[in-house]
Design a protein around this motif. Sequence first.
Motif, PDB file in Angstrom:
ATOM      1  N   ASP A  63       0.842  -1.195   0.000  1.00 40.90           N
ATOM      2  CA  ASP A  63       0.000   0.000   0.000  1.00 40.90           C
ATOM      3  C   ASP A  63       0.874   1.240   0.000  1.00 40.90           C
ATOM      4  O   ASP A  63       1.899   1.289   0.686  1.00 40.90           O
ATOM      5  N   GLY A  64       0.448   2.239  -0.749  1.00 40.88           N
ATOM      6  CA  GLY A  64       1.157   3.504  -0.757  1.00 40.88           C
ATOM      7  C   GLY A  64       1.027   4.180   0.599  1.00 40.88           C
ATOM      8  O   GLY A  64       0.183   3.814   1.416  1.00 40.88           O
ATOM      9  N   ALA A  65       1.879   5.154   0.858  1.00 42.27           N
ATOM     10  CA  ALA A  65       1.831   5.923   2.102  1.00 42.27           C
ATOM     11  C   ALA A  65       2.165   7.371   1.766  1.00 42.27           C
ATOM     12  O   ALA A  65       2.879   7.641   0.801  1.00 42.27           O
ATOM     13  N   PRO A  66       1.633   8.312   2.541  1.00 41.34           N
ATOM     14  CA  PRO A  66       1.895   9.721   2.246  1.00 41.34           C
ATOM     15  C   PRO A  66       3.392  10.029   2.199  1.00 41.34           C
ATOM     16  O   PRO A  66       4.146   9.638   3.082  1.00 41.34           O
ATOM     17  N   CYS A  67       3.797  10.671   1.120  1.00 41.01           N
ATOM     18  CA  CYS A  67       5.173  11.146   1.006  1.00 41.01           C
ATOM     19  C   CYS A  67       5.169  12.403   0.158  1.00 41.01           C
ATOM     20  O   CYS A  67       4.233  12.650  -0.586  1.00 41.01           O
ATOM     21  N   ASP A  68       6.210  13.185   0.297  1.00 39.68           N
ATOM     22  CA  ASP A  68       6.326  14.447  -0.422  1.00 39.68           C
ATOM     23  C   ASP A  68       7.008  14.189  -1.766  1.00 39.68           C
ATOM     24  O   ASP A  68       8.211  13.937  -1.803  1.00 39.68           O
ATOM     25  N   PRO A  69       6.245  14.220  -2.858  1.00 40.49           N
ATOM     26  CA  PRO A  69       6.836  13.891  -4.164  1.00 40.49           C
ATOM     27  C   PRO A  69       7.582  15.050  -4.821  1.00 40.49           C
ATOM     28  O   PRO A  69       7.227  15.514  -5.894  1.00 40.49           O
ATOM     29  N   LYS A  70       8.632  15.537  -4.165  1.00 41.35           N
ATOM     30  CA  LYS A  70       9.443  16.615  -4.734  1.00 41.35           C
ATOM     31  C   LYS A  70      10.374  16.046  -5.794  1.00 41.35           C
ATOM     32  O   LYS A  70      10.952  14.974  -5.615  1.00 41.35           O
TER      33      LYS A  70
ATOM     34  N   VAL B 263      12.523   7.959  -3.138  1.00 39.33           N
ATOM     35  CA  VAL B 263      11.399   7.346  -2.439  1.00 39.33           C
ATOM     36  C   VAL B 263      11.344   5.865  -2.787  1.00 39.33           C
ATOM     37  O   VAL B 263      12.144   5.371  -3.579  1.00 39.33           O
ATOM     38  N   ALA B 264      10.377   5.166  -2.220  1.00 35.74           N
ATOM     39  CA  ALA B 264      10.075   3.801  -2.639  1.00 35.74           C
ATOM     40  C   ALA B 264       8.912   3.896  -3.619  1.00 35.74           C
ATOM     41  O   ALA B 264       7.935   4.595  -3.359  1.00 35.74           O
ATOM     42  N   ALA B 265       9.045   3.227  -4.765  1.00 32.11           N
ATOM     43  CA  ALA B 265       7.982   3.224  -5.768  1.00 32.11           C
ATOM     44  C   ALA B 265       7.590   1.778  -6.061  1.00 32.11           C
ATOM     45  O   ALA B 265       8.453   0.898  -6.148  1.00 32.11           O
TER      46      ALA B 265
ATOM     47  N   LYS C 170       6.361 -10.901 -11.319  1.00 30.44           N
ATOM     48  CA  LYS C 170       6.248 -11.872 -10.229  1.00 30.44           C
ATOM     49  C   LYS C 170       5.386 -11.315  -9.103  1.00 30.44           C
ATOM     50  O   LYS C 170       5.270 -11.923  -8.055  1.00 30.44           O
ATOM     51  N   GLY C 171       4.848 -10.129  -9.316  1.00 36.38           N
ATOM     52  CA  GLY C 171       4.054  -9.462  -8.289  1.00 36.38           C
ATOM     53  C   GLY C 171       4.604  -8.088  -7.995  1.00 36.38           C
ATOM     54  O   GLY C 171       5.690  -7.726  -8.433  1.00 36.38           O
ATOM     55  N   LYS C 172       3.828  -7.324  -7.237  1.00 32.33           N
ATOM     56  CA  LYS C 172       4.231  -5.960  -6.900  1.00 32.33           C
ATOM     57  C   LYS C 172       5.261  -5.963  -5.787  1.00 32.33           C
ATOM     58  O   LYS C 172       5.178  -6.740  -4.848  1.00 32.33           O
ATOM     59  N   SER C 173       6.224  -5.053  -5.929  1.00 30.86           N
ATOM     60  CA  SER C 173       7.286  -4.910  -4.939  1.00 30.86           C
ATOM     61  C   SER C 173       7.739  -3.456  -4.936  1.00 30.86           C
ATOM     62  O   SER C 173       7.572  -2.744  -5.928  1.00 30.86           O
ATOM     63  N   TRP C 174       8.329  -3.031  -3.814  1.00 28.04           N
ATOM     64  CA  TRP C 174       8.881  -1.681  -3.717  1.00 28.04           C
ATOM     65  C   TRP C 174      10.315  -1.669  -4.229  1.00 28.04           C
ATOM     66  O   TRP C 174      11.076  -2.602  -3.988  1.00 28.04           O
ATOM     67  N   TYR C 175      10.653  -0.592  -4.922  1.00 30.86           N
ATOM     68  CA  TYR C 175      12.002  -0.386  -5.451  1.00 30.86           C
ATOM     69  C   TYR C 175      12.405   1.053  -5.179  1.00 30.86           C
ATOM     70  O   TYR C 175      11.548   1.937  -5.102  1.00 30.86           O
ATOM     71  N   ARG C 176      13.706   1.300  -5.080  1.00 33.06           N
ATOM     72  CA  ARG C 176      14.175   2.675  -4.897  1.00 33.06           C
ATOM     73  C   ARG C 176      13.974   3.444  -6.199  1.00 33.06           C
ATOM     74  O   ARG C 176      14.285   2.956  -7.279  1.00 33.06           O
ATOM     75  N   ALA C 177      13.471   4.664  -6.060  1.00 38.51           N
ATOM     76  CA  ALA C 177      13.208   5.483  -7.243  1.00 38.51           C
ATOM     77  C   ALA C 177      13.421   6.955  -6.913  1.00 38.51           C
ATOM     78  O   ALA C 177      13.245   7.381  -5.777  1.00 38.51           O
TER      79      ALA C 177
ATOM     80  N   VAL D  97       0.707   8.851  -7.352  1.00 37.94           N
ATOM     81  CA  VAL D  97       1.393   9.204  -6.113  1.00 37.94           C
ATOM     82  C   VAL D  97       0.779   8.487  -4.906  1.00 37.94           C
ATOM     83  O   VAL D  97       1.480   7.906  -4.089  1.00 37.94           O
ATOM     84  N   ALA D  98      -0.539   8.497  -4.776  1.00 35.89           N
ATOM     85  CA  ALA D  98      -1.195   7.981  -3.570  1.00 35.89           C
ATOM     86  C   ALA D  98      -1.016   6.480  -3.374  1.00 35.89           C
ATOM     87  O   ALA D  98      -0.850   6.016  -2.252  1.00 35.89           O
ATOM     88  N   SER D  99      -1.010   5.713  -4.458  1.00 34.31           N
ATOM     89  CA  SER D  99      -0.974   4.253  -4.310  1.00 34.31           C
ATOM     90  C   SER D  99       0.368   3.609  -4.628  1.00 34.31           C
ATOM     91  O   SER D  99       0.602   2.459  -4.267  1.00 34.31           O
ATOM     92  N   HIS D 100       1.265   4.334  -5.295  1.00 27.30           N
ATOM     93  CA  HIS D 100       2.509   3.712  -5.759  1.00 27.30           C
ATOM     94  C   HIS D 100       3.782   4.348  -5.203  1.00 27.30           C
ATOM     95  O   HIS D 100       4.872   4.032  -5.658  1.00 27.30           O
ATOM     96  N   LEU D 101       3.659   5.264  -4.242  1.00 23.78           N
ATOM     97  CA  LEU D 101       4.834   5.872  -3.621  1.00 23.78           C
ATOM     98  C   LEU D 101       4.715   5.799  -2.106  1.00 23.78           C
ATOM     99  O   LEU D 101       3.614   5.807  -1.567  1.00 23.78           O
TER     100      LEU D 101
END
Length: 104
Positions: free
Chosen positions: A29-36, A41-43, A49-56, A82-86
Amino acid sequence: HFFYHVVNDTAPKIMEESMKEFTTKYGTDGAPCDPKVGKVVAALFDDGKGKSWYRAKIVEKMGTTKASVLFLDHGNLATVPVASHLRPLDPTLGTERIPAVAKE
């Protein structure tokens, strides 16, 4: 742009394992972050193979709901909601401590 990985570099494996642990800890699940622009961030990305977080790194804001990100350890670009993928990245996984695996 062209990105590559260095042969015999152990960083890709370390980052892959670290981000798997991050995904296990936080779910998908996404979490509030400042998309400057320029912020690391984690995206969320589905690698087949499924959804996973990666550095972006945020490279462009597209209004208030989407952002273009560069996946630092793979070199690919994506436009994500932004709301669901960061979400904020754990400071221990930042590029100050572990440089980007994908070299330009």
